[in-house]
Scaffold this motif. Structure first.
Motif, mmCIF file in Angstrom:
data_model
loop_
_atom_site.group_PDB
_atom_site.id
_atom_site.type_symbol
_atom_site.label_atom_id
_atom_site.label_comp_id
_atom_site.label_asym_id
_atom_site.label_seq_id
_atom_site.Cartn_x
_atom_site.Cartn_y
_atom_site.Cartn_z
ATOM 1 N N GLN A 256 50.420 60.004 16.567
ATOM 2 C CA GLN A 256 49.940 59.343 15.532
ATOM 3 C C GLN A 256 48.492 59.866 14.826
ATOM 4 N N GLY A 257 47.646 60.298 15.784
ATOM 5 C CA GLY A 257 46.390 60.566 15.536
ATOM 6 C C GLY A 257 46.551 61.905 14.840
ATOM 7 N N LEU A 258 47.463 62.804 15.375
ATOM 8 C CA LEU A 258 47.789 64.242 14.667
ATOM 9 C C LEU A 258 48.123 63.892 13.276
ATOM 10 N N ALA A 259 49.098 62.785 13.364
ATOM 11 C CA ALA A 259 49.847 62.639 11.753
ATOM 12 C C ALA A 259 48.561 62.183 10.719
ATOM 13 N N PHE A 260 47.723 61.377 11.284
ATOM 14 C CA PHE A 260 46.655 60.911 10.525
ATOM 15 C C PHE A 260 45.510 61.881 10.008
ATOM 16 N N ALA A 261 45.356 62.843 10.973
ATOM 17 C CA ALA A 261 44.603 64.022 10.680
ATOM 18 C C ALA A 261 45.271 64.903 9.643
ATOM 19 N N GLU A 262 46.732 65.286 9.968
ATOM 20 C CA GLU A 262 47.345 66.040 8.994
ATOM 21 C C GLU A 262 47.486 65.380 7.370
ATOM 22 N N LEU A 263 47.629 64.018 7.524
ATOM 23 C CA LEU A 263 47.667 63.413 6.373
ATOM 24 C C LEU A 263 46.376 63.423 5.679
ATOM 25 N N LEU A 264 45.350 63.493 6.314
ATOM 26 C CA LEU A 264 44.093 63.508 5.428
ATOM 27 C C LEU A 264 43.637 64.976 5.236
ATOM 28 N N ALA A 265 44.302 65.881 5.869
ATOM 29 C CA ALA A 265 44.414 67.452 5.621
ATOM 30 C C ALA A 265 45.340 67.627 4.417
ATOM 31 N N GLY A 266 46.236 66.862 3.965
ATOM 32 C CA GLY A 266 47.117 66.942 2.957
ATOM 33 C C GLY A 266 48.571 67.738 3.320
ATOM 34 N N GLN B 126 56.358 61.946 12.274
ATOM 35 C CA GLN B 126 56.848 60.733 12.164
ATOM 36 C C GLN B 126 58.404 60.813 12.739
ATOM 37 N N ASP B 127 59.034 61.863 12.654
ATOM 38 C CA ASP B 127 60.272 62.140 13.448
ATOM 39 C C ASP B 127 59.847 62.084 14.754
ATOM 40 N N GLU B 128 58.937 62.972 15.369
ATOM 41 C CA GLU B 128 58.572 62.941 16.761
ATOM 42 C C GLU B 128 58.494 61.485 17.235
ATOM 43 N N ASP B 129 57.543 60.771 16.353
ATOM 44 C CA ASP B 129 57.223 59.352 16.899
ATOM 45 C C ASP B 129 58.327 58.432 16.872
ATOM 46 N N ALA B 130 59.307 58.504 16.098
ATOM 47 C CA ALA B 130 60.333 57.563 15.978
ATOM 48 C C ALA B 130 61.458 57.714 17.114
ATOM 49 N N LYS B 131 61.198 58.795 18.012
ATOM 50 C CA LYS B 131 61.899 59.196 19.278
ATOM 51 C C LYS B 131 61.251 58.349 20.537
ATOM 52 N N LEU B 132 60.138 57.778 20.243
ATOM 53 C CA LEU B 132 59.292 57.101 21.423
ATOM 54 C C LEU B 132 59.835 55.587 21.214
ATOM 55 N N PRO B 133 59.615 55.040 22.649
ATOM 56 C CA PRO B 133 59.702 53.717 22.546
ATOM 57 C C PRO B 133 58.750 52.918 21.397
ATOM 58 N N PRO B 134 59.034 51.530 21.054
ATOM 59 C CA PRO B 134 58.429 51.013 20.099
ATOM 60 C C PRO B 134 56.808 50.991 20.399
ATOM 61 N N THR C 232 51.241 49.177 14.997
ATOM 62 C CA THR C 232 50.674 48.632 13.809
ATOM 63 C C THR C 232 50.165 50.259 13.178
ATOM 64 N N ALA C 233 49.742 51.254 13.974
ATOM 65 C CA ALA C 233 49.491 52.536 13.334
ATOM 66 C C ALA C 233 50.641 53.098 12.712
ATOM 67 N N ARG C 234 51.886 53.098 13.429
ATOM 68 C CA ARG C 234 52.907 53.456 12.846
ATOM 69 C C ARG C 234 53.323 53.119 11.275
ATOM 70 N N ILE C 235 53.101 51.930 11.334
ATOM 71 C CA ILE C 235 53.426 51.138 9.855
ATOM 72 C C ILE C 235 52.384 51.548 8.899
ATOM 73 N N ALA C 236 51.220 51.640 9.394
ATOM 74 C CA ALA C 236 50.145 51.915 8.560
ATOM 75 C C ALA C 236 50.127 53.480 8.004
ATOM 76 N N LEU C 237 50.570 54.445 8.895
ATOM 77 C CA LEU C 237 50.980 55.746 8.636
ATOM 78 C C LEU C 237 52.012 55.819 7.646
ATOM 79 N N GLY C 238 53.225 55.203 7.919
ATOM 80 C CA GLY C 238 53.953 55.108 6.640
ATOM 81 C C GLY C 238 53.615 54.555 5.528
ATOM 82 N N VAL C 239 53.036 53.624 5.468
ATOM 83 C CA VAL C 239 52.614 53.013 4.249
ATOM 84 C C VAL C 239 51.738 53.972 3.248
ATOM 85 N N LYS C 240 50.687 54.572 4.205
ATOM 86 C CA LYS C 240 49.732 55.591 3.593
ATOM 87 C C LYS C 240 50.400 56.844 3.139
ATOM 88 N N LEU C 241 51.457 57.218 3.858
ATOM 89 C CA LEU C 241 52.392 58.446 3.263
ATOM 90 C C LEU C 241 52.974 58.084 2.204
#
Length: 182
Positions: free
Chosen positions: A104-114, A123-131, A138-147
């Protein structure tokens, strides 16, 4: 202040793990005081000591701390490099919480980098993990919203912002990203 006093009491006789922890404390205190150059020197020493530990989980946590501060201060090259190293050093199946935080941290950094394609891969990698715990949920949902908003998909963002998601964030105290959910 007590943490700084404790950290300053760590010397060469202490274990590598204790020294790493002391440098993390010094880094946090330096950053809180606006001394970012000092903070990053401490973070870099903590990362070097974490590598000595030969413990993938501890290295990932240390790199996550470093990357998070780098991202918050706008040093995206450092953040991306540290998150990528953290992601590469631990198998997600063995370290669920650390893996989720790293991805999730990497995803947020990549999001900020465009790099929206990279975010979708994370997100696909994260979806394979337990809830996971409330923080990662909360971070998972926030990332999805921002994207979704960045992609102009208000409907997708709206589907992620549920009453359940809001209650989880508020009740858990994991409200750092709640602004994206309201």
């Amino acid at each position: 202040l007590a943490y700084l006093v404790s950290a300053d009491g760590v010397d060469a006789a202490h274990s590598v793990a204790q020294k790493r922890n002391a440098y993390l404390v010094r880094a946090l205190i330096a950053a809180a005081g606006g001394k970012l150059i000092d903070a990053f020197e401490h973070y870099e020493k903590a990362v070097a000591l974490a590598r000595e530990l030969n413990d993938a989980e501890q290295l990932a946590w240390t790199l996550n701390n470093y990357a998070s501060r780098a991202m918050a201060t706008g040093w995206m090259d450092r953040a991306l490099r540290a998150y990528r190293e953290a992601a590469s050093c631990l198998p997600a199946a063995e370290f669920g919480k650390v893996a989720a935080t790293t991805i999730q941290g990497l995803a947020f950094a990549e999001l900020l980098a465009g790099d929206l394609a990279a975010v979708r891969t994370r997100q696909d990698e994260d979806a394979k993990l337990p809830p996971g715990i409330a923080m990662t949920q909360t971070a998972r949902i926030a990332l999805g919203v921002k994207l979704a908003y960045l992609c102009g998909d208000d409907d997708a963002a709206g589907r992620l912002i549920t009453q359940e998601a809001l209650e989880l964030a508020v009740k858990s105290g994991e409200t750092q990203r709640i602004g994206l959910l309201i």
